[in-house]
Design a protein around this motif. Structure first.
Motif, PDB file in Angstrom:
ATOM      1  N   ILE A   1       0.902  -1.304  -0.113  1.00  0.00           N
ATOM      2  CA  ILE A   1      -0.030  -0.131  -0.061  1.00  0.00           C
ATOM      3  C   ILE A   1       0.910   1.245  -0.079  1.00  0.00           C
ATOM      4  O   ILE A   1       0.357   2.369  -0.073  1.00  0.00           O
TER       5      ILE A   1
ATOM      6  N   ASN B   1       3.028   2.895  -2.126  1.00  0.00           N
ATOM      7  CA  ASN B   1       2.703   3.851  -3.346  1.00  0.00           C
ATOM      8  C   ASN B   1       1.555   4.433  -3.205  1.00  0.00           C
ATOM      9  O   ASN B   1       1.311   5.701  -3.275  1.00  0.00           O
ATOM     10  N   ASP B   2       0.272   3.849  -2.990  1.00  0.00           N
ATOM     11  CA  ASP B   2      -0.974   4.550  -2.793  1.00  0.00           C
ATOM     12  C   ASP B   2      -1.132   5.500  -1.484  1.00  0.00           C
ATOM     13  O   ASP B   2      -1.652   6.568  -1.546  1.00  0.00           O
TER      14      ASP B   2
ATOM     15  N   GLN C   1       0.857   8.765  -2.474  1.00  0.00           N
ATOM     16  CA  GLN C   1       0.339   9.501  -3.421  1.00  0.00           C
ATOM     17  C   GLN C   1      -0.850  10.303  -2.597  1.00  0.00           C
ATOM     18  O   GLN C   1      -1.029  11.450  -3.005  1.00  0.00           O
ATOM     19  N   ARG C   2      -1.545   9.601  -1.756  1.00  0.00           N
ATOM     20  CA  ARG C   2      -2.753  10.178  -1.014  1.00  0.00           C
ATOM     21  C   ARG C   2      -2.095  11.308  -0.117  1.00  0.00           C
ATOM     22  O   ARG C   2      -2.660  12.292  -0.030  1.00  0.00           O
TER      23      ARG C   2
ATOM     24  N   THR D   1       1.739  -7.108  -7.386  1.00  0.00           N
ATOM     25  CA  THR D   1       1.675  -5.622  -7.733  1.00  0.00           C
ATOM     26  C   THR D   1       2.776  -5.226  -8.712  1.00  0.00           C
ATOM     27  O   THR D   1       2.835  -4.155  -9.301  1.00  0.00           O
TER      28      THR D   1
ATOM     29  N   GLN E   1      -5.789   6.052   7.149  1.00  0.00           N
ATOM     30  CA  GLN E   1      -5.289   5.911   5.708  1.00  0.00           C
ATOM     31  C   GLN E   1      -4.814   4.677   5.363  1.00  0.00           C
ATOM     32  O   GLN E   1      -5.402   3.958   4.457  1.00  0.00           O
TER      33      GLN E   1
ATOM     34  N   LEU F   1      -6.894   1.878   2.830  1.00  0.00           N
ATOM     35  CA  LEU F   1      -6.038   1.341   1.549  1.00  0.00           C
ATOM     36  C   LEU F   1      -6.049  -0.178   1.459  1.00  0.00           C
ATOM     37  O   LEU F   1      -5.989  -0.601   0.429  1.00  0.00           O
TER      38      LEU F   1
END
Length: 199
Positions: A2, A4-5, A8-9, A145, A186, A190
């Motif tokens: 998780i 990378n997400d 980014q978030r 992934t 968060q 995710l």
């Protein structure tokens, strides 16, 4: 799976936050959390320390990764116990391998493996197998992934093995900290998206 997400978030919602990602190897996981030098950790066991909290995140299992055009395993549909003893392997250091069910099951099966390369970070494995004839064991969700981008073929391990359960761990002093609550929230948001990688 998780990170990378999450990055980014965070970049979009809270650009002032910086992440310092540390390897499990070479660090005392519990002590880093107890001393509050690490805010949040992820581990395959819930914490047993009275000063730490942990919450279940996700199930995962191991897989064997090779490059899709591997000269031996590229056209195979299964990976056997004999294969585990014959193929050249890239592996994480023994301290990390010892935490995995796969390692314990292979030792119980008395499989003599050909470990050609040892790395300190699990993320190194898919990039090495993508460019060599080596194989590597790693968490399936992590492998999925990058499998398409790196053109990897993933096999189920040739043994019966329990599924790993991943936990998020933090110091109890951070329970009510607004920033820490935001970060944990968060991660929890995710994780369901990551679970959709499952076959």
């Amino acid at each position: 799976i998780i990170l990378n997400d999450l990055l980014q978030r965070t970049l979009q919602q809270s650009p002032g936050i910086r992440f310092d990602v540390q390897s499990l190897y070479g660090s005392d996981f519990n002590q880093s959390l107890l001393s509050k030098t690490v805010d949040l950790g992820f581990f395959v066991l819930p914490s047993q320390d009275d000063q730490l909290n942990s919450t279940y995140l996700i199930d995962d299992e191991a897989c064997i990764a090779v490059r899709a055009d591997h000269p031996v395993y590229g056209k195979r549909n299964a990976f056997t116990l004999e294969d585990m003893g014959e193929v050249g392997l890239v592996s994480v250091v023994a301290e990390i391998r010892a935490l995995t069910h796969l390692e314990h099951e292979l030792r119980a099966s008395q499989v003599q493996r050909r470990i050609i390369s040892i790395v300190t970070r699990m993320w190194s494995i898919p990039y090495i197998v993508a460019k060599t004839d080596l194989a590597g064991a790693m968490p399936r969700r992590m492998a999925e992934t990058v499998a398409d981008d790196l053109k990897l073929k993933l096999f189920k391990p040739p043994i019966n093995r329990p599924i790993h359960q991943w936990y998020m761990v933090w110091h109890k002093d951070n329970d009510d900290d607004p920033a820490h609550q935001w970060l944990r929230a968060q991660v929890m948001e995710l994780v369901p998206a990551a679970s959709e990688l499952e076959d």
